[in-house]
Each structure stands twice: as C-alpha cells, then as structure tokens.
Design an enzyme around this catalytic site. Structure first.
Site, PDB file in Angstrom:
ATOM      1  N   CYS A  13     -61.471 -17.652   9.738  1.00  0.00           N
ATOM      2  CA  CYS A  13     -62.164 -17.924   8.477  1.00  0.00           C
ATOM      3  C   CYS A  13     -61.434 -19.035   7.738  1.00  0.00           C
ATOM      4  CB  CYS A  13     -62.269 -16.664   7.603  1.00  0.00           C
ATOM      5  SG  CYS A  13     -60.704 -16.155   6.885  1.00  0.00           S
ATOM      6  N   CYS A  16     -57.905 -18.262   6.494  1.00  0.00           N
ATOM      7  CA  CYS A  16     -56.868 -18.339   7.537  1.00  0.00           C
ATOM      8  C   CYS A  16     -56.367 -19.778   7.634  1.00  0.00           C
ATOM      9  CB  CYS A  16     -57.435 -17.896   8.887  1.00  0.00           C
ATOM     10  SG  CYS A  16     -57.881 -16.152   8.981  1.00  0.00           S
ATOM     11  N   ASP A 412     -71.388 -60.062  10.429  1.00  0.00           N
ATOM     12  CA  ASP A 412     -70.812 -61.296  10.947  1.00  0.00           C
ATOM     13  C   ASP A 412     -71.860 -61.914  11.883  1.00  0.00           C
ATOM     14  OD1 ASP A 412     -68.864 -63.254  11.649  1.00  0.00           O
ATOM     15  OD2 ASP A 412     -68.458 -62.122  13.477  1.00  0.00           O
ATOM     16  N   ASP A 593     -66.613 -58.189  14.496  1.00  0.00           N
ATOM     17  CA  ASP A 593     -65.954 -57.965  15.780  1.00  0.00           C
ATOM     18  C   ASP A 593     -64.694 -58.792  15.996  1.00  0.00           C
ATOM     19  OD1 ASP A 593     -67.275 -60.437  16.058  1.00  0.00           O
ATOM     20  OD2 ASP A 593     -67.271 -60.212  18.241  1.00  0.00           O
ATOM     21  N   ASP A 597     -62.477 -60.821  10.951  1.00  0.00           N
ATOM     22  CA  ASP A 597     -63.280 -59.831  10.233  1.00  0.00           C
ATOM     23  C   ASP A 597     -62.461 -58.621   9.807  1.00  0.00           C
ATOM     24  OD1 ASP A 597     -65.684 -61.277  10.597  1.00  0.00           O
ATOM     25  OD2 ASP A 597     -65.883 -60.479  12.625  1.00  0.00           O
TER      26      ASP A 597
END
Length: 702
Positions: A13, A16, A412, A593, A597
């Site tokens: 739970c 816990c 981009d 990429d 960037d």
C-alpha cells in the site's frame, strides 16, 4: 554519491512505500523513488554513507530487500493471498450460512467461535503484523483499520459467548467476513495492478533467450547454443530466421530484415546489412547474419529503456504528492471518525453497545486510503508502458502531467522536419577538386550535424588532411588549422558573411578569410511531417519552425507544411532565448536532434528528441521517439493528456468513494460485511480504469 537500486518485497500500500521513503529521508539519502506497485526502490547514498546498513534497516522495518543480482525469494504456497483467501472462505461460508438456515449447531456460539478462530488468526498474522509495523514507524496504514475492526468484533463476540451466548452479542460472522472479503479485495487488486505493468514485463521477457555462439578452432567454426545472459562483448553469434537477436551488436556477415517493433513501435521490418547495428531482443524475420556482440546486460539498449521506464514509473507527479500527504493523515482521521461514531450512537442515539460498535466497525472497514495511493501509479504505469510499446520513451511521471498544458510545439528543421539524409546536389570550388574534398571531409568528420554526417560518409574515400585545433562552433560550423598554419572554416552563410552576398548554399569553405567554395544539398521533408502539423493544429497546438538555416529555405519548408510562424538563421543562444520567450507566454514543447538544440531542449517545458539524435540532445530531452518517426509525436502528446485525465478520474473516485462511504457507514446505513466487500473492490475500480488507457484512442484523426 552512490546510486542504489533494488526491489523491496512486502510493500502492498502507499503507506508502506511512505514508510520506506521516510526512513531513507531520515538516513540522509537523496533522489529517493519508492513505488509500492512495482516494488522498485532507488536512491542516492551521499559520500561516506553505508548503503548496506541502510538496506538492512529496510529489512528491519519488516520488508525484504532484493538486489538486482539476487533471485527473488520463492513464496511458499501457504503465504500467498490466494491460499489465505480460500482457506478463510472455507470457514466463513458456514458462518454466513447460519443467517439463512435454522440449523441448531450453526447457531451455537462455540461452534461459531471455532469456525472464526482460524480465520481471525490468519487475518491477525497477515494484517496485524503489517498494522503493528506501520504503527511502530508512525505511519498507520489500512491494515490498522482492518485489524481493529475485525478484532473488536471478535473479542466482543467472545465476551458475549462467555456471558450468556445471547445472539445480540455474537458477531463472529462479521469478523470472518471482514477478513475474507479484504483478502479477496487484495487478491483482485494484486491481479489488477499486475495488468498495469505488463508492458515492462513484456520488454523484460524479451531479454532472455538462447544464442548460437560461434567458436573458431583452427579456421573451423563450431556453433553451440548458450543462454544469452552468458554472452560477453567480443563474442560472435549466428542469428537465423525466426531467432531473437541475443544482445546488441554489429553485423559482420550477411543481411536480414529485423522486426524492431517492441523497441521502436515501427511495424515494418527494417533491412539490415554488414556494419549495421542490431538491438538485442528484436526478432530476425528473414535472412541469416553473424553478429559481433558490443553490449550485454545493463549496457544494452533494451535494458536502458526498461530502467528509464521503471525510473519514470516511480517518479511522482505533483498531483500524487498531494494524495500522499492526505494518505499520511487518513488513518488517524478515520480512527477519530470511528470513535465519534461509536460515542454518538451509544450516548446520543441510545443504541445498544453492540449496534454502536458495529457502526464504528463499518467506518473502519469501508475506509480505503490505498485508493488514493494507487490512483496515480496505476495510471502512470499504464501510460508509460503503452508509450514504451509504441517506441516513445518518456523520462518521468512528472512529464506526463506537463503534457496537458502544451500550447505550442517548436520544431528544428534539418533532421527533425526533414529526414537529415542529405544528397549532394551541387558544389563549386576555386581549389583543386581532390584537395577540396579532402579538406571538407577532414573538417566534417568531427561534427555530428546531419549535413556533416552526410558529407563524411560521401567523401570518406577522398582521403584526409591532418588538422590541428579542430573546434565545432554550434550554429556556425567547424574551424581548424593545418600543419602549414592555414586557418580553415566550414559552415553556414554566417561564416562567409562579408565574402559573398549569395546565401543560397548550405556550406561555405573559407581559408584565411578567402572564400574557397560552397556545397548544396537536397534534404527530403519527412513524409509524416505534414500530417503531424495538421494534427497539432486540429488539437489547438501552434506549430513553430525554429532553425539555424537560411530564411529562404525555412520559408519554403514552412510553406510546404503549413507552418505560419518561422524563425530562421538562429544561433543556439538565440534559439534558447526564443524558447525562454515562448514558455513565458505558454507551455512549449521543443523537438530537435542536434547539439545546437540541446540548450533549447533543456529549457523547453518538454524537450522531445528523435532516436538518431546526438547523445547530448537525447540526454537533454524529456521524451525520446525511439522509432525516429515524427508521427509518434501526436501519440506522445495524446498519451500524456489522457494519462493525466485518467489520474484525475482515479483521484476523483478515491476521494468521492471515501467522502461518501465513510458518512454512510457512520450513519448506520451500512453493514460491516458489505463495507468490507465494497472496500475490497474500490482499488479494483481504479486499476480497471487505468488498464483502459492501454486500449483507449488518444490521437485525433488527421
């Protein structure tokens, strides 16, 4: 700083998990992530801390730490929830039967006592131990409520049987039914929650297979089957049609078509030939290849994906932190309500002691703090799992919560909206042709830009020129010196500004301040780019083009895709400033990429990278599209929004259930047995609603 990752068995739970988390905080651990649903625990031990002692402390709390290199303990059958439920059911059914049949022996209080005792002891051993442990850790959990409710009914019934056996004092069937029904609820919850983690389980199963290891003896190859987990980098294996590729590697003989759908989400097989890389766990559909193993175990792509998804699943969105704070005070609050209920009915309502007690017990057993704790993890696990199966790696549950607010997506250009697989269209030089090719190759081989990769692959055979002080200037290009002391520059028009007015070319070569030539490349627009832009617009999200390329080329691309907001000829610093301006206006995602960037990806509300991007870009991004397909972007955005919606639905149910159920029980409108049954099913409702996310349509039609 030492990172530690392990499984902790016995957490069932939220409280816990909170107990483990608070213990680690007290011990000074950092970057703590604890998930009771997956039993995954990770933290960072500061310098000088004894992590072994900390792990032993978790064991002392009553849990069991299992390290990654340790086999999970085999649970004896009699300790499973299934066994405990059916064992209790055998004794509970006759007890409930006495309410409908007039069999004298079933109405005997001592018959009821002996039928109840095995059930009560089983419940006390299971729920009582957990309740005691949680109280010792000052983090009362749901088992405290169950233990108190069942114990109150049992001991009151024993006293009633000892005094006179009056049926008004006998609630043995209530004790047995509460324990049995809670066991049933826990069993259903366990099975339902397991459904939310199937995506990771499927990926993990892909890691284990057999391999055909190639051993060479005096020029002869000998092949034997081995467990792929025994492979090491440098081994060579044979993979035939229908086999799983055992580990990451490089093909050194043969060709094949490989199904990488479980890793990338791409359904069509990918053609592979010599020198191509292959991913462990993917399926060879056609062909035969020999593979040189380059990575095994935790170093493979599949292990990296699994670890990242597990980390993301244990990462708590802000909404869950609120639920955790409420869960921490929930049990004491319910105990208070139960006491007030008893006192109110007995002293003000003037009911019997037994009636007042049954109504307070109903309050105890119908309350469900686990529902609030399960609401977010269940939805996050399903959402991240579905994303992983579709080739979308989302780093962190908090990212899912950010998706709902995205109003703008910034792209981009090269390698993102275009394929980045460039072909040389034309070039011109005032130098000798071979020397031009050599110097261009020698400069570009040091760059990770898509144009540079294309040039390096195309002109590698031309040879190279020894260079010194090679530097890549992000957003501009390459600079270097040769052994004669000539200074070379190769890059965008900004490097040649002042030397020519012609800005129509991709690359310009400059030597000692004099223009020596230029190159033009053709770059195809990604076939899925136009569809993605249309879907974003249909969803009310503004697409933006932000590129370092020339205004003319950016304008042509934007016109072809239907993008109206364009920012061209931007340096990395200018990109960063633009993203900063955007996020001040509204939450913004950035898709890129390249190295240039990376700062913008880190700054954006959500940074999104493609799988063939530079490592810097992938590490800076919150989301990686593993199939290198921009078409996954709408699915990623849709999954993020719908996962957040599912979390809200789950939390709404968890709060409303408790807000309605507890007063109904306190008003005496609910039998404790019915309350236990309803409580047991409350978590199942959340799990079922979360599993629904696996099949739900989350992307609007293009």
């Amino acid at each position: 700083m030492t990172p530690v990752s392990c499984k902790v068995e016995g957490m069932h739970c939220t409280n816990c998990a909170l107990s483990v988390s608070r213990y680690l905080e007290k011990k000074g651990m950092e970057n703590i992530n604890v998930s009771f649903a997956t039993e995954e625990v990770s933290f960072t031990a500061p310098a000088g801390a004894d992590s072994a002692e900390v792990l032993n402390g978790i064991n002392d709390l009553g849990f069991r730490v299992v390290m990654p290199d340790q086999a999970p303990a085999k649970v004896p059958a009699y300790q499973t929830l299934t066994f405990k439920f059916f064992f209790c059911l055998i004794f509970t059914l006759p007890l409930l039967l006495h309410m409908w049949v007039d069999w004298h022996w079933l109405h005997n209080p001592w018959t009821q006592f002996w039928l109840t005792l095995p059930v009560f002891l089983t419940g006390l051993w299971h729920f009582g131990k957990s309740a005691l442990r949680s109280l010792m850790n000052r983090m009362a959990n749901m088992d405290v409520l169950v233990t108190l409710g069942a114990s109150a009914a049992f001991f009151y019934s024993v006293i009633g049987a000892l005094i006179n056996g009056n049926p008004d004092y006998l609630f043995f069937e209530t004790t047995a039914a509460i324990i049995t029904l809670v066991f049933l609820g826990n069993l259903l919850e366990e099975k339902s929650v397991r459904q939310t983690t199937t995506a990771i389980a499927e990926l993990a199963r892909m890691q284990i297979t057999t391999a055909r290891l190639i051993n060479t003896d005096q020029g002869h190859e000998h092949i034997r089957e081995v467990d792929n987990r025994t492979l090491r980098p440098g081994d060579c294996v044979l993979v035939n049609t229908g086999d799983k590729i055992p580990m990451d590697g490089t093909i050194y003989w043969g060709s094949a078509h490989v199904n990488e759908s479980m890793i990338t989400g791409e359904s069509d097989p990918v053609s592979k030939k010599e020198k191509d890389k292959v991913i462990g766990g993917t399926l060879l559909e056609d062909g035969s290849i020999k593979v040189y193993i380059t990575a095994t175990g935790k170093d493979t792509v599949l292990s990296y994906i699994i670890d990242l998804v597990k980390q993301a699943q244990s990462d708590k969105p802000p909404m869950q932190r609120l639920a955790d704070r409420i869960s921490a005070i929930f049990v004491p609050l319910v105990l208070g309500i139960a006491i007030v209920t008893f006192l109110g009915w007995y002293f003000i309502g003037h009911t019997t002691f037994g009636t007042a007690m049954m109504r307070s017990i109903a309050v105890l057993v119908i309350a469900c703090p686990c529902a609030m704790g399960l609401a977010t993890p269940a939805a996050v696990m399903v959402g991240l799992g579905r994303a992983a199966r579709n080739g979308i790696l989302i780093k962190g549950g908090h990212t899912l919560e950010l998706f709902k607010d995205i109003k703008r997506v910034v792209f981009d250009k090269t390698g993102t909206l275009t394929t980045g697989k460039l072909t040389l269209r034309d070039y011109h030089t005032t130098m000798e042709d071979t020397a031009f090719r050599q110097i261009v190759y020698s400069l570009e081989k040091y760059s990770s830009h898509p144009i540079a990769r294309s040039v390096a692959a195309m002109w590698k055979q031309a040879g190279e020129v020894p260079l010194q002080q090679v530097r890549e200037h992000r957003g501009l290009g390459m600079r270097a010196k040769d052994k004669e002391g000539n200074e070379w520059q190769l890059g965008s028009f900004r490097m040649a500004a002042g030397l020519t007015d012609d800005d129509h070319h991709n690359l310009y070569l400059v030597r000692n301040g004099a223009l020596m030539g230029w190159l033009d490349f053709a770059d195809e627009i990604r076939p899925e780019a136009a569809m993605v832009v249309r879907q974003l617009k249909a969803s009310g999200i503004q697409p933006v083009l932000l590129s370092g390329d020339t205004a003319r080329k950016c304008g042509e691309l934007a016109a072809a895709l239907g993008i109206t907001e364009v920012y061209a000829e931007q340096s990395p610093q200018q990109k960063l400033e633009q993203i900063d301006r955007f996020i001040q206006q509204s939450p913004t995602a950035m898709v890129g990429d390249g190295i240039n960037d990376a700062p913008a990806l880190s700054k954006a509300t959500i940074g999104i990278s493609l799988s063939d991007a530079t490592q810097v870009a992938m590490q800076s991004a919150n989301v990686v599209l593993l199939n290198n397909n921009l078409g996954s972007l709408p699915l990623a955005l849709g999954l993020g929004k719908h996962t957040y919606l599912t979390i809200r639905q789950n939390l709404f149910w968890a709060f409303i259930y408790n807000v309605v159920a507890i007063p109904v029980a306190a008003l005496g409108l609910l039998n404790p047995i019915v309350g236990a049954g309803v409580m047991g099913l409350s978590d199942v409702v959340l799990a079922i609603n979360s599993v629904r996310l696996r099949y739900k349509r989350v992307v609007s039609a293009s």
